[in-house]
Design a protein around this motif. Structure first.
Motif, PDB file in Angstrom:
ATOM      1  N   TRP A  64      49.130  33.261  72.372  1.00 17.33           N
ATOM      2  CA  TRP A  64      48.437  34.415  71.804  1.00 17.33           C
ATOM      3  C   TRP A  64      47.175  33.952  71.090  1.00 17.33           C
ATOM      4  O   TRP A  64      47.185  32.926  70.402  1.00 17.33           O
ATOM      5  CB  TRP A  64      49.339  35.167  70.818  1.00 17.33           C
ATOM      6  N   ALA A  65      46.110  34.732  71.232  1.00 15.57           N
ATOM      7  CA  ALA A  65      44.843  34.408  70.559  1.00 15.57           C
ATOM      8  C   ALA A  65      44.904  34.914  69.122  1.00 15.57           C
ATOM      9  O   ALA A  65      44.677  36.095  68.850  1.00 15.57           O
ATOM     10  CB  ALA A  65      43.673  35.033  71.308  1.00 15.57           C
ATOM     11  N   VAL A  66      45.203  33.999  68.192  1.00 11.77           N
ATOM     12  CA  VAL A  66      45.497  34.385  66.809  1.00 11.77           C
ATOM     13  C   VAL A  66      44.271  34.191  65.931  1.00 11.77           C
ATOM     14  O   VAL A  66      43.584  33.162  66.003  1.00 11.77           O
ATOM     15  CB  VAL A  66      46.678  33.552  66.261  1.00 11.77           C
ATOM     16  N   THR A  67      44.011  35.204  65.085  1.00 15.46           N
ATOM     17  CA  THR A  67      42.960  35.114  64.066  1.00 15.46           C
ATOM     18  C   THR A  67      43.617  35.184  62.695  1.00 15.46           C
ATOM     19  O   THR A  67      44.254  36.195  62.358  1.00 15.46           O
ATOM     20  CB  THR A  67      41.947  36.261  64.217  1.00 15.46           C
ATOM     21  N   LEU A  68      43.497  34.143  61.907  1.00 16.97           N
ATOM     22  CA  LEU A  68      44.076  34.111  60.559  1.00 16.97           C
ATOM     23  C   LEU A  68      43.218  34.952  59.613  1.00 16.97           C
ATOM     24  O   LEU A  68      41.979  34.900  59.662  1.00 16.97           O
ATOM     25  CB  LEU A  68      44.178  32.681  60.041  1.00 16.97           C
ATOM     26  N   THR A  69      43.869  35.706  58.740  1.00 18.09           N
ATOM     27  CA  THR A  69      43.146  36.572  57.800  1.00 18.09           C
ATOM     28  C   THR A  69      43.365  36.157  56.354  1.00 18.09           C
ATOM     29  O   THR A  69      42.972  36.885  55.438  1.00 18.09           O
ATOM     30  CB  THR A  69      43.597  38.035  57.976  1.00 18.09           C
ATOM     31  N   VAL A  70      44.003  35.002  56.117  1.00 18.90           N
ATOM     32  CA  VAL A  70      44.227  34.503  54.759  1.00 18.90           C
ATOM     33  C   VAL A  70      43.644  33.096  54.640  1.00 18.90           C
ATOM     34  O   VAL A  70      43.323  32.447  55.644  1.00 18.90           O
ATOM     35  CB  VAL A  70      45.736  34.469  54.405  1.00 18.90           C
ATOM     36  N   HIS A  71      43.505  32.650  53.383  1.00  8.51           N
ATOM     37  CA  HIS A  71      42.997  31.299  53.106  1.00  8.51           C
ATOM     38  C   HIS A  71      43.944  30.607  52.135  1.00  8.51           C
ATOM     39  O   HIS A  71      44.734  31.260  51.453  1.00  8.51           O
ATOM     40  CB  HIS A  71      41.588  31.364  52.505  1.00  8.51           C
ATOM     41  N   GLU A  72      43.837  29.305  52.059  1.00  8.20           N
ATOM     42  CA  GLU A  72      44.670  28.558  51.129  1.00  8.20           C
ATOM     43  C   GLU A  72      44.397  29.022  49.699  1.00  8.20           C
ATOM     44  O   GLU A  72      43.254  29.213  49.297  1.00  8.20           O
ATOM     45  CB  GLU A  72      44.390  27.058  51.265  1.00  8.20           C
ATOM     46  N   GLY A  73      45.472  29.236  48.954  1.00  5.96           N
ATOM     47  CA  GLY A  73      45.344  29.705  47.580  1.00  5.96           C
ATOM     48  C   GLY A  73      45.464  31.207  47.428  1.00  5.96           C
ATOM     49  O   GLY A  73      45.557  31.709  46.299  1.00  5.96           O
ATOM     50  N   ASP A  74      45.450  31.949  48.529  1.00 10.16           N
ATOM     51  CA  ASP A  74      45.565  33.413  48.449  1.00 10.16           C
ATOM     52  C   ASP A  74      46.979  33.815  48.027  1.00 10.16           C
ATOM     53  O   ASP A  74      47.963  33.335  48.605  1.00 10.16           O
ATOM     54  CB  ASP A  74      45.250  34.060  49.798  1.00 10.16           C
ATOM     55  N   PRO A  75      47.096  34.692  47.016  1.00  6.91           N
ATOM     56  CA  PRO A  75      48.428  35.235  46.696  1.00  6.91           C
ATOM     57  C   PRO A  75      48.805  36.311  47.712  1.00  6.91           C
ATOM     58  O   PRO A  75      47.967  37.139  48.103  1.00  6.91           O
ATOM     59  CB  PRO A  75      48.232  35.844  45.300  1.00  6.91           C
ATOM     60  N   VAL A  76      50.042  36.290  48.172  1.00  8.42           N
ATOM     61  CA  VAL A  76      50.508  37.284  49.140  1.00  8.42           C
ATOM     62  C   VAL A  76      51.871  37.801  48.694  1.00  8.42           C
ATOM     63  O   VAL A  76      52.559  37.164  47.892  1.00  8.42           O
ATOM     64  CB  VAL A  76      50.613  36.703  50.575  1.00  8.42           C
ATOM     65  N   LYS A  77      52.204  38.953  49.209  1.00  8.77           N
ATOM     66  CA  LYS A  77      53.511  39.554  48.902  1.00  8.77           C
ATOM     67  C   LYS A  77      54.085  40.114  50.195  1.00  8.77           C
ATOM     68  O   LYS A  77      53.456  40.056  51.259  1.00  8.77           O
ATOM     69  CB  LYS A  77      53.349  40.665  47.868  1.00  8.77           C
ATOM     70  N   GLY A  78      55.293  40.674  50.124  1.00 13.68           N
ATOM     71  CA  GLY A  78      55.903  41.268  51.298  1.00 13.68           C
ATOM     72  C   GLY A  78      55.011  42.333  51.907  1.00 13.68           C
ATOM     73  O   GLY A  78      54.517  43.211  51.203  1.00 13.68           O
ATOM     74  N   GLY A  79      54.795  42.242  53.205  1.00 15.57           N
ATOM     75  CA  GLY A  79      53.952  43.212  53.899  1.00 15.57           C
ATOM     76  C   GLY A  79      52.516  42.781  54.064  1.00 15.57           C
ATOM     77  O   GLY A  79      51.778  43.370  54.871  1.00 15.57           O
TER      78      GLY A  79
END
Length: 587
Positions: free
Chosen positions: A119-134
């Protein structure tokens, strides 16, 4: 745990029991026998563990081993679900056919998603980004028209500590790493797993105030359903339940369709496959399969898997809802699902309730329909799951338990009529038995988008149909000749409404789907003729003179004669009504 006791003690159809086992938890997914048949723990006592098996148990014998998985019955969620067909426990039928031929072999160990596909994947986050469920951490084109959004599982939160570069990845490749508050590192791949009997969490539920546009006049105008709503389509054999659901699946304005064939005939599911693979999506010009997932659990498949197929379908629908899509799930039919409950309940020797169905039938139905809704998701997007369930009451008896209990949990009831179906009136939705409880929620939208006249026209159309229904009781007794002309006019206009407006031709390019502006203008033309003719009848002009103008028959055919993209032609119809009725007066 005493593993030596984890062997089959008794077998009763799809129900398997173990004696003196302490290894399994309630609702745990297990593998039964040497062929690793998929099962689920449904009962535990001090002495017995009861398992329902989702595959054919022929050939099993006492003493064969049972292995636990440590997790509940779940499905794999990720790219590759769309444009695919699964059985009731999310096994891909195309891959199984390649492995074992046209017949499903027992214990087939095939991954739900294609693990070899890149699959041709595009990442939308960077190292250090806080994330939560969803939170969305990657996107990829699942089909030509649907973007797949990879989301952090709802029960995880933390900080992104590693991100892979954009590129080609398999479904189970790690593309990012999340470190939670405890310092535990979690690998984020393109897919996740979720138990089918647990609703996926949302931030909040929103009011159902946007209609699901279907292009079917009897639904959009008289009995609308909102996005995130629930509807039942009850009808006896041959009344068009499956055909109606096919039309809704083809034409409704949902982003994604989940079609669950639960206990239906195999040839019907074959027809769905053939139609959907050849049908072009009118919105995108792409094949319908690009936004459709099919779950086939036909009547000759194991009965226990029929019970699971409904939950599999709704879980897939919730997954795409969480991405921000509007999803419509077609369950055909919930009666077959209820029959599976009844059969398993009988083998468990539970106390039967009405007509042999288990006492928990209402709660199971409510669990299913309550998973519909228009929601604000954990990632702040809005999505919806609309459930449209077919019900197959034996002998068209709407008083039977499945239909009656379904009415308790749905707000739309599209009652199919055998007499209408046999008269080739499709959709065969009976306008006197059907109802919708979404008017209060949806009328502000109709008023805003189409003006106040749309709601007024609908109310008048409904009133005329009700009046005709009352008059037909008199006609059956003493005939129509004794009716005064104003009541004969009601019957004639009601005929135009029934044949020219409510009846639709699925094979006509302009009538298979009708946009709302044309539906409004059609109602306007019918009511305009009614009001003008009513004035003439009140002035002692015989109804026969109005009929002889041919205007009534012309309005019956307007659905074919006026293209969907040119509603301005209705102005000419209104002018012709004025002209021909004026000629009657002058004569």
């Amino acid at each position: 745990m005493n593993k030596s006791n984890d062997v089959i003690y008794g077998i009763n159809g799809p129900v398997v029991t173990l004696k003196n086992s302490r290894s399994f938890s309630m609702m745990e997914m297990v593998f039964v026998g040497k062929e690793h048949l998929v099962g689920e723990v449904i009962g535990i006592t001090e002495n017995l563990t009861t398992i329902q098996v989702y595959e054919e148990t022929t050939g099993l014998f006492p003493g064969e081993p049972v292995e636990g998985t440590g997790s509940p019955m779940n499905v794999t969620l990720g790219p590759g679900i769309l444009d695919n067909i699964f059985d009731g426990i999310e096994r891909p039928l195309k891959a199984i056919q390649e492995q074992s031929g046209s017949f499903i072999s027992r214990g087939s160990n095939v991954s739900a998603l294609d693990q070899k596909r890149l699959w041709a994947v595009t990442l939308t986050v960077h190292e250090g980004d806080p994330v939560k469920g969803g939170s969305i951490y990657a996107t990829l084109p699942e089909t030509a028209i649907i973007e797949h959004r990879c989301m952090v599982p709802p029960n995880l939160s933390g900080t992104i500590t590693k991100v892979m570069p954009n590129g080609q990845y398999h479904a189970d490749d790690t593309i990012a790493e999340l470190t939670d508050e405890k310092g535990t590192v979690h690998s984020l791949t393109l897919c996740q797993r979720w138990p089918i009997r647990t609703p996926r969490p949302v931030a909040s539920r929103l009011p159902t105030n946007i209609p699901l546009i279907t292009g079917q006049r009897v639904i959009d105008t008289l009995f609308p359903i909102g996005k995130g709503g629930t509807a039942a389509i009850p009808g006896g054999f041959g009344t068009g339940k499956t055909m109606t659901q096919h039309q809704l699946a083809k034409w409704c304005d949902a982003d994604i369709i989940v079609y669950v064939g639960c206990g239906e005939r195999g040839n019907e599911m074959s027809q769905v496959l053939d139609e959907f693979s050849s049908l072009m999506d009118p919105k995108s010009g792409r094949p319908m399969t690009d936004r459709t997932v099919l779950i086939a659990n036909t009547s000759n498949m194991p009965v226990a898997a029929r019970e699971a197929s409904i939950y599999t379908g709704i879980t897939l629908a919730e997954y795409y809802r969480d991405m921000g899509y509007h999803v419509a799930i077609m369950a055909d039919s919930t009666s077959r699902w209820a029959e599976a409950l009844r059969e398993i309940s009988g083998r468990l020797e539970e106390m039967p309730a009405e007509e042999g169905f288990p006492a928990y039938l209402p709660s199971r139905l409510s669990e299913f329909y309550e998973r519909a809704g228009l929601t604000e998701n954990l990632n702040n997007s809005n999505g919806s799951v609309t459930i449209i369930g077919a019900v197959s009451p034996q002998g068209s008896d709407f008083s039977e338990p499945v239909t009656q209990n379904t009415k308790r949990f749905t707000r739309c009831f599209w009652a199919l009529d055998k007499a209408l179906a046999y008269a080739r009136h499709y959709p065969a939705i009976n306008w006197t038995q059907s109802y919708s409880e979404y008017f209060t929620d949806l009328d502000p939208w109709y008023t805003k988008e189409l003006g106040e006249d749309f709601v007024k026209y609908r109310k008048r159309i409904s009133r005329i149909l009700q009046e005709e229904n009352q008059l037909m009781e008199i006609v059956k007794l003493i005939g129509s000749d004794v009716l005064p002309d104003d009541q004969k006019l009601v019957i004639e206009i009601a005929r135009v409404i029934r044949v020219g407006f409510l009846q639709q031709n699925a094979f006509h390019k302009d009538d298979t789907f009708v946009p709302l502006p044309k539906q409004k203008r059609m109602m306007e033309a019918i009511l305009y003729l009614y009001d003008k003719a009513k004035q003439l009848v009140a002035a002692s002009v015989p109804i026969s003179s109005v009929i002889e103008t041919g205007l009534l028959d012309k309005l019956v055919k307007m659905k074919y004669d006026i293209p969907n993209d040119n509603p301005a032609l209705f102005d000419a119809y209104l002018s012709e009504i004025d002209q021909k009725l004026a000629q009657i007066v002058s004569a």
